[in-house]
Structures are given as structure tokens and as C-alpha cells.
Scaffold this motif. Structure first.
Motif, PDB file in Angstrom:
ATOM      1  N   TYR A  11     -94.367 -28.438  93.300  1.00  0.00           N
ATOM      2  CA  TYR A  11     -95.072 -26.792  93.182  1.00  0.00           C
ATOM      3  C   TYR A  11     -94.870 -26.059  93.857  1.00  0.00           C
ATOM      4  O   TYR A  11     -94.607 -25.011  93.913  1.00  0.00           O
ATOM      5  N   GLU A  12     -93.482 -26.435  94.634  1.00  0.00           N
ATOM      6  CA  GLU A  12     -93.116 -25.901  96.275  1.00  0.00           C
ATOM      7  C   GLU A  12     -91.820 -24.618  95.609  1.00  0.00           C
ATOM      8  O   GLU A  12     -91.041 -24.050  95.613  1.00  0.00           O
ATOM      9  N   LEU A  13     -91.268 -25.570  93.994  1.00  0.00           N
ATOM     10  CA  LEU A  13     -89.821 -25.370  93.525  1.00  0.00           C
ATOM     11  C   LEU A  13     -90.051 -23.614  92.788  1.00  0.00           C
ATOM     12  O   LEU A  13     -90.501 -23.200  92.758  1.00  0.00           O
ATOM     13  N   SER A  14     -89.083 -22.655  93.626  1.00  0.00           N
ATOM     14  CA  SER A  14     -89.386 -21.729  92.567  1.00  0.00           C
ATOM     15  C   SER A  14     -88.565 -21.905  91.264  1.00  0.00           C
ATOM     16  O   SER A  14     -87.893 -22.794  90.696  1.00  0.00           O
ATOM     17  N   LEU A  15     -88.601 -21.448  90.543  1.00  0.00           N
ATOM     18  CA  LEU A  15     -88.079 -21.398  88.775  1.00  0.00           C
ATOM     19  C   LEU A  15     -86.529 -21.365  88.521  1.00  0.00           C
ATOM     20  O   LEU A  15     -86.185 -21.960  87.738  1.00  0.00           O
ATOM     21  N   ASP A  16     -86.194 -20.880  90.316  1.00  0.00           N
ATOM     22  CA  ASP A  16     -84.595 -20.908  89.472  1.00  0.00           C
ATOM     23  C   ASP A  16     -84.393 -21.909  89.692  1.00  0.00           C
ATOM     24  O   ASP A  16     -83.374 -23.281  89.500  1.00  0.00           O
ATOM     25  N   GLU A  17     -85.101 -22.827  91.167  1.00  0.00           N
ATOM     26  CA  GLU A  17     -84.774 -24.216  91.330  1.00  0.00           C
ATOM     27  C   GLU A  17     -85.109 -25.468  90.970  1.00  0.00           C
ATOM     28  O   GLU A  17     -84.031 -26.300  90.698  1.00  0.00           O
ATOM     29  N   LEU A  18     -85.772 -25.240  89.845  1.00  0.00           N
ATOM     30  CA  LEU A  18     -86.444 -26.191  88.854  1.00  0.00           C
ATOM     31  C   LEU A  18     -85.373 -26.153  87.514  1.00  0.00           C
ATOM     32  O   LEU A  18     -85.098 -27.018  87.447  1.00  0.00           O
ATOM     33  N   TYR A  19     -84.968 -24.870  87.329  1.00  0.00           N
ATOM     34  CA  TYR A  19     -83.983 -24.739  85.831  1.00  0.00           C
ATOM     35  C   TYR A  19     -82.851 -25.322  86.187  1.00  0.00           C
ATOM     36  O   TYR A  19     -81.766 -26.259  85.857  1.00  0.00           O
ATOM     37  N   ALA A  20     -82.069 -25.232  87.915  1.00  0.00           N
ATOM     38  CA  ALA A  20     -80.767 -25.488  88.269  1.00  0.00           C
ATOM     39  C   ALA A  20     -80.674 -27.163  88.634  1.00  0.00           C
ATOM     40  O   ALA A  20     -79.862 -27.783  87.817  1.00  0.00           O
ATOM     41  N   LEU A  21     -81.985 -27.384  89.060  1.00  0.00           N
ATOM     42  CA  LEU A  21     -81.990 -29.242  88.777  1.00  0.00           C
ATOM     43  C   LEU A  21     -82.276 -30.162  87.297  1.00  0.00           C
ATOM     44  O   LEU A  21     -81.796 -31.240  87.267  1.00  0.00           O
TER      45      LEU A  21
END
Length: 153
Positions: A11-21
Motif C-alpha cells: 500500500y506504500e507503492l506508487s502506481l508507477d512502482e507497482l506498474y514497473a515491478l
């Protein structure tokens, strides 16, 4: 070479981080390994996500799994490095960070993982020991391995 890393709960991940991973996991597990499987297994929300960056680009990732979710022990899963950095030592860096953060978040107990058989030597050099029989997961041979802390033995 400039290396940075971050570790965050889901829940701390940004949308960009989630997308990248998720993109990196798909590139390696689905496309590169030609393995059709459902990567989103409803565990991500309960885990920490370690992201390793080389000069701002995501090149490594692992999922730090609390005890009781995948195994009775803490676990490390979804370990990947981008094809562009394999053989450079960044996999070792990623795993050393993963172990450190598992101990920080979940205590100094043992850590289990399901290793692809071709990577047994890699994990053995980091201190993991084979802890089970070979099994098939999505068409790829795996074996469980465990990392013991000296004080756990």
C-alpha cells in the motif's frame, strides 16, 4: 554505476512502482521463461516489495513474504533481475538486501524460498541449503531451500 533500492509495503507503492515491478515480473517469468501462470496470487498485498535500481531503472526485485503466508517461515519470492544486468553481481546484492530486510521486518528466523533448480548454486553460495525434493512449478523444476541464521541452529 549508481545503485539504489527501496522496500515498501504493497500500500506504500506508487502506481508507477507497482506498474514497473509487475512489468519486470511479466518480462522475466511470462515472456522470457515462456511460462503461463497467474502472477497475481493475492499475496502481494501482505508482503514487502524490494526494488533495486541501477541509475534510476528497475533492474531487480524480490517479494518479502511474512511467516505463515507461503511457508511457516519467512520467505523470499519472485526474485528477478533484468536480463540486461545478469552476470554483474546484482543478483547477489538483491538477495543480500532481501535477507537483511526479511530479518528487519520479520525477525531473525529462518528464510525459505522455492528456487528454480538451475539457480541452486547461486542460492547455495548465499548460504541457502536444499530443504526438500525437486518439484514442478508451472513446468519449471524447483526445490525448496532454507537460510538458517547461526543462532537458529
Amino acid at each position: 554505476m549508481i545503485l539504489t533500492h527501496t522496500v515498501k509495503s504493497f500500500y506504500e507503492l506508487s502506481l508507477d512502482e507497482l506498474y514497473a515491478l509487475l512489468k519486470l515480473r511479466s518480462e522475466v517469468f511470462v515472456v522470457e521463461q515462456n511460462c503461463v501462470f497467474l502472477d497475481q496470487d493475492d499475496k502481494d498485498q501482505k508482503c514487502y516489495h524490494l526494488m533495486l535500481y541501477k541509475e534510476g531503472e528497475l533492474v531487480g526485485y524480490s517479494r518479502l513474504v511474512p511467516p505463515g503466508l507461503s511457508y511457516s517461515e519467512t520467505a523470499i519470492g519472485r526474485v528477478i533481475t533484468a536480463q540486461s544486468v545478469r552476470g554483474t553481481g546484482l543478483g547477489k546484492v538483491l538477495m543480500e538486501l532481501s535477507i537483511t530486510y526479511c530479518h528487519q521486518f520479520f525477525g531473525k528466523g529462518p528464510i525459505r524460498l522455492g528456487a528454480q533448480v538451475y539457480a541452486l548454486d547461486f542460492y547455495s553460495r548465499l548460504g541457502f541449503e536444499v530443504a526438500g525434493e525437486e518439484y514442478d512449478e508451472d513446468g519449471i523444476p524447483h526445490v525448496e531451500m532454507i537460510f538458517w541464521n547461526l543462532k537458529d541452529r
